[in-house]
Design an enzyme around this catalytic site. Structure first.
Site, PDB file in Angstrom:
ATOM      1  N   ASP A 229      -6.914   2.848  -5.838  1.00  0.00           N
ATOM      2  CA  ASP A 229      -5.680   3.533  -6.091  1.00  0.00           C
ATOM      3  C   ASP A 229      -5.645   4.725  -7.022  1.00  0.00           C
ATOM      4  O   ASP A 229      -5.142   5.690  -6.880  1.00  0.00           O
ATOM      5  CB  ASP A 229      -4.639   2.283  -6.591  1.00  0.00           C
ATOM      6  CG  ASP A 229      -4.318   1.450  -5.571  1.00  0.00           C
ATOM      7  OD1 ASP A 229      -4.260   1.690  -4.382  1.00  0.00           O
ATOM      8  OD2 ASP A 229      -3.772   0.476  -5.951  1.00  0.00           O
TER       9      ASP A 229
ATOM     10  N   SER B  24     -10.019 -12.166  -5.049  1.00  0.00           N
ATOM     11  CA  SER B  24      -9.183 -12.434  -6.443  1.00  0.00           C
ATOM     12  C   SER B  24      -9.641 -11.404  -7.434  1.00  0.00           C
ATOM     13  O   SER B  24      -9.022 -10.134  -7.270  1.00  0.00           O
ATOM     14  CB  SER B  24      -9.441 -14.018  -7.237  1.00  0.00           C
ATOM     15  OG  SER B  24      -8.481 -14.245  -7.701  1.00  0.00           O
TER      16      SER B  24
ATOM     17  N   LYS C   9      -7.222 -13.060  -1.410  1.00  0.00           N
ATOM     18  CA  LYS C   9      -6.390 -14.282  -2.291  1.00  0.00           C
ATOM     19  C   LYS C   9      -5.836 -13.455  -3.479  1.00  0.00           C
ATOM     20  O   LYS C   9      -6.309 -12.915  -4.459  1.00  0.00           O
ATOM     21  CB  LYS C   9      -7.331 -15.189  -2.862  1.00  0.00           C
ATOM     22  CG  LYS C   9      -6.792 -16.258  -3.812  1.00  0.00           C
ATOM     23  CD  LYS C   9      -7.851 -17.095  -4.378  1.00  0.00           C
ATOM     24  CE  LYS C   9      -6.782 -18.268  -5.027  1.00  0.00           C
ATOM     25  NZ  LYS C   9      -6.168 -17.767  -6.084  1.00  0.00           N
TER      26      LYS C   9
END
Length: 689
Positions: free
Chosen positions: A489, A478, A503
C-alpha cells in the site's frame, strides 16, 4: 485493543478426546459388550453453559448474525459433517429422521436443550459399532487385488447411502483401499488384516469410552463454527491440552498436535523445527502412523489418545521418526504420504530471522542482494517485561541483519515470508516501520464497529530505504499479511510469489466460568472472533489475503487452500481509507515493467518453466479423486503421483542459508527465490547505475 489476547497464527479445532490408552486398546483381544456401553446425556452444568455461550456469541462475536432458522440449518449440517465427514456411517433415512431438528436448534440452544446433539451422537455410535462388526467379517478373507475397481475418495460428491447393503458395498471398497496401502508397502494379507483389525479395535474402544464432555464439545463446535471457522469451544480437558506447557512439544519434530475424534491433527508448525524445515507437514494434516528410525515398523495411531501419539513422535535429538500423513486437502481414505524427520531441540535461535548475501549477475552486472528469512513474528515478552536489554524480537533481529548485510555492500533486499503463519501484531507493525516513515500500518475494526488505527511511531526514521521485495506463498498468513499489505500500500516494495492465506481476524480466549455461579465445577473455554484487520487502503486481509504484484506459478487452488476454502469464513469487505502518505518508491510503470520481464523469464528460464509444468501436473492430479483398487494400476498411479509431488515439494522448499559462494546450480533449487532476486536486481539498477 490491548485488552484482547491476540491469536494471529494457526487455530486449534478439536472435537473430542478418547479416554483410553493405546496399549490397552491393542492388547485387548476381547471386544467391549453392549452391556458396557454407557448412555450419554448432558451434565447438569451444560444447560447453563450453553446459555452463556449463546449469549457471548450474540453479544460479542464480530459477525453480527442472529441465531435463527438459517443458522440452525448450518449447525445441523456442521454436526453431521463433524461426526460422519465421509458419509460412511449414517443412512439417508437417518438424515431424514433428524430433519425435524433442522430449523429448531435456534430455539433449543438458549433453553439449554441439547437433545439433538446427544441423540444424533447415540445413533452415530450405534451405526459405527455395527459397522465395525461388519469390518471384522470383511477382514476374514483377502480381497481380490486384481479386479478392475475404483474407489471415490471424495465422498462429499456422493449422496448418502439409502440402505445398509449399499453401505456394505461402500465399506468393501474402503477396507480394500486401506489394505492397498499396506499391500503397496510389501505386506502380506495376514499382517494387513491384523493391522486393520487392531485399528478398528481402537476405534471401537473409543466409541465405548466417549463421555458426556466429548459429545458436548463436538456439538458446541458445530454451533461455534457456524459463526466462523476460528471460533471454537474447548471442553475442560481440551482447554487443559490447549494450555499445556508447549516446551514439551518442542523436543522432537516441532509441531503442535490436537485431536479430532479418532484422528491426530497438526494444529501448528513451530518455526525452525524439523517439521517446518521439511515444508511437507502442514496445519490440519492428519497423522495416522508413526515409525521409529529408518527401519522401524509403522504403528497405526488411528484411535489413539493424543498424549500417546505425542509420546511416539517425541524423542531424543538426532533420532529419526517417520510419519504417515493424510494431507489436509485429501480424503481420509487417500493413500498416506510418508515423511522422514530427524528430531531436534527447538530453540529460539532456530526460529529467528536469518540473513545472507546472494551475488547474482544480470545483464553483465553483478548485484549483491540480501535475503532475510522471517519464519514468524516473534517477541520475547518475558524478557521484555523483565527489562532485559537485548531481548529477542523479529524487528530487533532484522535490524541487526540489515546492518550486517549493508556492511557487505547490499544492493537490494528480499524479505522472505514464505510459510510464515503470523505471530505478534506488534512486531508486524514495528517491522513495517523499518521501511516506511511514521504512519498507520493496519486498521482494526472491533465488534462494536469502532476502528482503531495502529501506527508505526519510530520518529519518522527509515532504517532501510533501498530496493525492497517481499516474497510470499499461500501459507503466509495473518501478521505476514499485515506486513506485506502495508509494504504494498505504501508502494515501498514489490510483493512477489503467491497469494497469501487470507486470515484477517482476531480471536480472544474467554473462560466460561467467569460468567457462571458454579465455582466448584470445571468449565470450558470459548475462543471467539472479536475483530477484523484492514489495510491502510481500507481493504480487508480477510478471505482474499494479499495478492502479489507479480504472481508466480502456484499449486494451491483457492477453494482448497487458505481461508477462502472454509465455508463459514468471514467475508472480504472494505472500510474507509485511513490517511497515509505512500512513499511511491514503486511506481505503476515499474510493476508493469517487472511483469513483462517476469513473463519473459517464464518463457526462457528452464527452472521457472519446469516449475510451471510441475504445478500444472499436480493441479491435474489433485482434480482426480478416484483411485484404482487394482494393485498393478494403483502402483503406477501412486508412482506417478509421488514423483510429481516429490518434484514439486523439492522445488518449493525454500533453500537453507546460502553462503557467498552460492552458485547458479544451488540457486536453481529454489526457483521462487531465484526469480525474486532477478526481479530485485532490476529494481536495483538505478542504485548501481
Amino acid at each position: 485493543m490491548n485488552k484482547l489476547v491476540l491469536i494471529l497464527g494457526s487455530v486449534l479445532m478439536t472435537y473430542g478426546f478418547s479416554e483410553f490408552t493405546a496399549e490397552e486398546s491393542v492388547a485387548s483381544s476381547a471386544n467391549p459388550t453392549a452391556d458396557s456401553l454407557v448412555y450419554l446425556e448432558p451434565k447438569p452444568e451444560h444447560a447453563s453453559e450453553t446459555f452463556v455461550i449463546v449469549n457471548l456469541l450474540n453479544r460479542y462475536h464480530y459477525r453480527k448474525i442472529d441465531l435463527d432458522d438459517s443458522l440452525s440449518s448450518v449447525v445441523f449440517d456442521n454436526y453431521f459433517e463433524s461426526l460422519d465427514p465421509n458419509k460412511s456411517y449414517f443412512l439417508k433415512s437417518d438424515r431424514e429422521y433428524f430433519e425435524k431438528y433442522r430449523y429448531t436448534l435456534d430455539e433449543h440452544f438458549p433453553e439449554g436443550n441439547l437433545d439433538f446433539g446427544y441423540q444424533l451422537f447415540s445413533v452415530y455410535r450405534e451405526r459405527s459399532l455395527a459397522r465395525i462388526e461388519n469390518i471384522y467379517n470383511l477382514l476374514e478373507k483377502e480381497p481380490d487385488f486384481n479386479q478392475d475397481q475404483y474407489f471415490e475418495t471424495d465422498r462429499d460428491k456422493l449422496p448418502w447411502a439409502e440402505t445398509h447393503a449399499e453401505l456394505d458395498s461402500i465399506w468393501v471398497k474402503i477396507i480394500k483401499n486401506q489394505a492397498m496401502s499396506y499391500k503397496l508397502a510389501g505386506k502380506e494379507w495376514p499382517d494387513i488384516a491384523d493391522a486393520l483389525k487392531k485399528r478398528y479395535q481402537r476405534v471401537e474402544k473409543a466409541l465405548y469410552q466417549y463421555n458426556s464432555e466429548d459429545v458436548y464439545q463436538a456439538y458446541m463446535n458445530a454451533l461455534t463454527s457456524a459463526y466462523d471457522p476460528h471460533t471454537n469451544y474447548f471442553s475442560p480437558i481440551a482447554k487443559e491440552n490447549f494450555q499445556i506447557d508447549m516446551s514439551l512439544s518442542l523436543e522432537g519434530i516441532g509441531a503442535q498436535l490436537t485431536q479430532q475424534l479418532d484422528y491426530t491433527k497438526v494444529a501448528d508448525i513451530i518455526p525452525g523445527g524439523p517439521a517446518y524445515k521439511s515444508k511437507q507437514l502442514q496445519k490440519d494434516d492428519k497423522i495416522i502412523g508413526v515409525a521409529q528410525g529408518d527401519d522401524g515398523e509403522f504403528v497405526d495411531v488411528i484411535g489413539w489418545r493424543l498424549d500417546e501419539v505425542v509420546q511416539k513422535i517425541r524423542g531424543p535429538k538426532g533420532s529419526i521418526v517417520r510419519l504417515q500423513i493424510i494431507k489436509h486437502n485429501k480424503d481420509i481414505n487417500s493413500l498416506p504420504d510418508t515423511l522422514r524427520l530427524v528430531r531436534d531441540k527447538i530453540k529460539l535461535e532456530k526460529s529467528a530471522a536469518k540473513g545472507e548475501i546472494i551475488p547474482i549477475t544480470e545483464g553483465n552486472q553483478q548485484y549483491q542482494l540480501g535475503v532475510i528469512t522471517v519464519p514468524s513474528f516473534y517477541l520475547n515478552f518475558e524478557d521484555m517485561n523483565k527489562g532485559v536489554k537485548d531481548y529477542r524480537s523479529t524487528t530487533r533481529d532484522v535490524r541487526k541483519l540489515i546492518d550486517s548485510l549493508n556492511v557487505k555492500g547490499m544492493d537490494g533486499l528480499v524479505i522472505d515470508l514464505r510459510y510464515n503463519g503470523g505471530g505478534s501484531l506488534q512486531e508486524a507493525i514495528e517491522l513495517t516501520g523499518l521501511f516506511i516513515p511514521d504512519g498507520p500500518v493496519v486498521q482494526v475494526r472491533n465488534t462494536d464497529n469502532s476502528v482503531e488505527v495502529m501506527k508505526d511511531t519510530d520518529g519518522g526514521k527509515v532504517f532501510y530505504d533501498g530496493p525492497l521485495a517481499v516474497l510470499t506463498n499461500r501459507y503466509s498468513a495473518s501478521a505476514s499479511e499485515i506486513f506485506s499489505g502495508a509494504i504494498q500500500d505504501y508502494k515501498r516494495g514489490v510483493v512477489l510469489g503467491e497469494n497469501t492465506f487470507g486470515k484477517g481476524t482476531v480471536q480472544n480466549l474467554i473462560d466460561i466460568g467467569r460468567y457462571m455461579q458454579q465455582k466448584d465445577v470445571d468449565l470450558g473455554q470459548l475462543k471467539m472472533t472479536l475483530a477484523k484487520f484492514y489495510r491502510v487502503s481500507g481493504s480487508s486481509t480477510q478471505l482474499m489475503g494479499v495478492s502479489p504484484d507479480i504472481a508466480f506459478p502456484s499449486p494451491y487452488e483457492d477453494e482448497n487452500f487458505g481461508e477462502s476454502g472454509r465455508p463459514t469464513a468471514l467475508p472480504w469487505d472494505e472500510i474507509r481509507t485511513t490517511k497515509y502518505d505512500p512513499t511511491n518508491t514503486i511506481s505503476d510503470q515499474m510493476i508493469v515493467h517487472l511483469r513483462k520481464l517476469y513473463n519473459k523469464h517464464l518463457q526462457t528460464d528452464e527452472d521457472l518453466a519446469d516449475l510451471q509444468k510441475d504445478v500444472e501436473r499436480v493441479r491435474k492430479l489433485r482434480e482426480e479423486t478416484k483411485v484404482s483398487l487394482n494393485l498393478e494400476e494403483r502402483k503406477a498411479q501412486e508412482q506417478q503421483e509421488s514423483e510429481t509431488e516429490a518434484d514439486l515439494s523439492t522445488t518449493l522448499q525454500p533453500s537453507e542459508v546460502f553462503t557467498d559462494e552460492v552458485n547458479s546450480e544451488k540457486l536453481s533449487e529454489d526457483p521462487y527465490l531465484k526469480e525474486a532476486l532477478r526481479l530485485l536486481a532490476e529494481l536495483s539498477k538505478n542504485k548501481i547505475g
